[in-house]
Design an enzyme around this catalytic site. Structure first.
Site, short mmCIF file in Angstrom:
data_model
loop_
_atom_site.label_atom_id
_atom_site.label_comp_id
_atom_site.label_asym_id
_atom_site.label_seq_id
_atom_site.Cartn_x
_atom_site.Cartn_y
_atom_site.Cartn_z
N CYS A 113 3.29 -1.99 -0.06
CA CYS A 113 2.27 -0.94 -0.05
C CYS A 113 2.40 0.01 1.15
CB CYS A 113 0.87 -1.55 -0.07
SG CYS A 113 0.54 -2.52 -1.56
N HIS A 250 -4.28 3.79 2.47
CA HIS A 250 -3.77 3.11 1.27
C HIS A 250 -4.95 2.76 0.37
CE1 HIS A 250 -1.85 0.36 -1.37
NE2 HIS A 250 -2.30 -0.73 -0.78
N ASN A 280 -4.61 0.15 -7.27
CA ASN A 280 -3.60 0.03 -6.22
C ASN A 280 -2.22 0.28 -6.83
OD1 ASN A 280 -1.82 -0.73 -4.21
ND2 ASN A 280 -2.87 -2.61 -3.68
#
Length: 323
Positions: A113, A250, A280
């Site tokens: 990520c 994020h 996500n």
């Protein structure tokens, strides 16, 4: 002396949408449960004949158009992805060829990520050193293919998507009131390797495996690492939290996003939040959020913007730039 300036951004989300209600038909969950704990309302799922290079190319083409540039202007392609098309070559090589870029290197970066932060940092370093003039930095993921759709602790959290930016090296005197990337911070703590990982791999099992996660550990570390890295990057740029106009974190979970904003003292209306739209998407969430900010006219010339992420490894990082 050179500085990396953002010239254009672009993103792409697959056509198919999976809502929380759709998920409740295949796993023990509900729209209310997912929204309350994650803030996610829907996620996009790549078509069977859609691959990571397809998502990356779509976002890259839009970023190039926004920058008013063509493939001939690019001499560096970096793709952040956890879900490459093949074990090798790098998916970036296929993206480079499909776009028609004929100059400079193209390679993948794998930091889960945090991948886009790592890739953008690498591009910034190369531009500042004069190793390239214009870089295409992409985050693209198809997480739907590495999820255990019977594990509600993970399958509700992720989606597929891509985002890209074009960076250009411009002459600079190094002042923090000039446009461009001001500072970058990266970190890794391999002691947490097994807190967020995929239980497969070429060397270990011969198959892709599925995402596994120790949720509470990831939550605590994400809040701490993301907020601390932004503070460090601001200090390195000789700026303070009061100078920050936008926080682009994020997009993993609304509670993580809110806690990072709170620790940094950034009001919620200055925190870019898009997790509800796409869940996500790992390395793609930051450029997706950046594209949202540009599309809706949030970023103004001269704004100080902090990008930050944390991912498996654990990896983390932050970038402070002036728009």
């Amino acid at each position: 002396m050179y500085r990396s300036v953002v010239r254009g951004v672009g993103s792409y989300l697959p056509e198919k949408i999976m809502t929380n209600d759709d998920l409740s038909q295949i796993v023990d969950t509900s729209d209310e449960w997912i929204r309350k704990r994650t803030g996610i309302e829907r996620r996009h799922i790549a078509a069977d004949d859609e691959f990571t290079n397809d998502l990356a190319v779509a976002a890259a083409e839009r970023a190039l158009a926004a920058a008013d540039m063509s493939a001939a202007d690019i001499d560096l392609v970096i793709l952040a992805t956890t879900t490459p098309d093949n074990t090798f070559p790098a998916t970036a090589a296929k993206v480079q060829a499909r776009l028609g870029v004929t100059k400079g290197p193209a390679f993948d970066v794998q930091a889960v990520c945090s991948g886009f932060i790592f890739a953008m940092t690498q591009a910034d370093n190369m531009l500042r050193l004069g190793q390239a003039k214009r870089a295409l930095v992409i985050g693209a993921e198809i997480y739907s293919r590495i999820l255990d759709w019977e594990d509600r602790s993970t399958c509700v959290l992720f989606g597929d998507g891509s985002g890209a930016i074009v960076l250009e090296a411009v002459d600079s005197e190094g002042a923090n009131n000039e446009r461009g990337v001001l500072t970058t911070i990266l970190g890794t703590d391999g002691a947490n390797y097994d807190k967020l990982y995929v239980d497969g791999g070429v060397a270990t099992s011969g198959n892709a495996g599925c995402v596994r996660m120790a949720g509470q550990d990831v939550f605590r570390q994400a809040v701490a690492r993301m907020s601390e890295s932004v503070e460090e990057a601001l200090e390195k740029a000789e700026l303070t939290k009061d100078d920050l106009d936008w926080l682009v974190p994020h997009q993993a979970n609304i509670r993580i996003i809110e806690q990072v904003g709170k620790k940094l003292g950034v009001s919620r209306d200055k925190v870019m939040i898009t997790v509800q739209e796409h869940a996500n998407t790992s390395a793609a969430t930051v450029p997706l959020a950046m594209t949202h900010g540009v599309k809706h006219g949030h970023f103004k010339e001269g704004d100080v913007i902090a990008l930050t992420a944390m991912g498996g490894g654990f990896t983390w990082g932050a970038i402070v730039l002036r728009w």
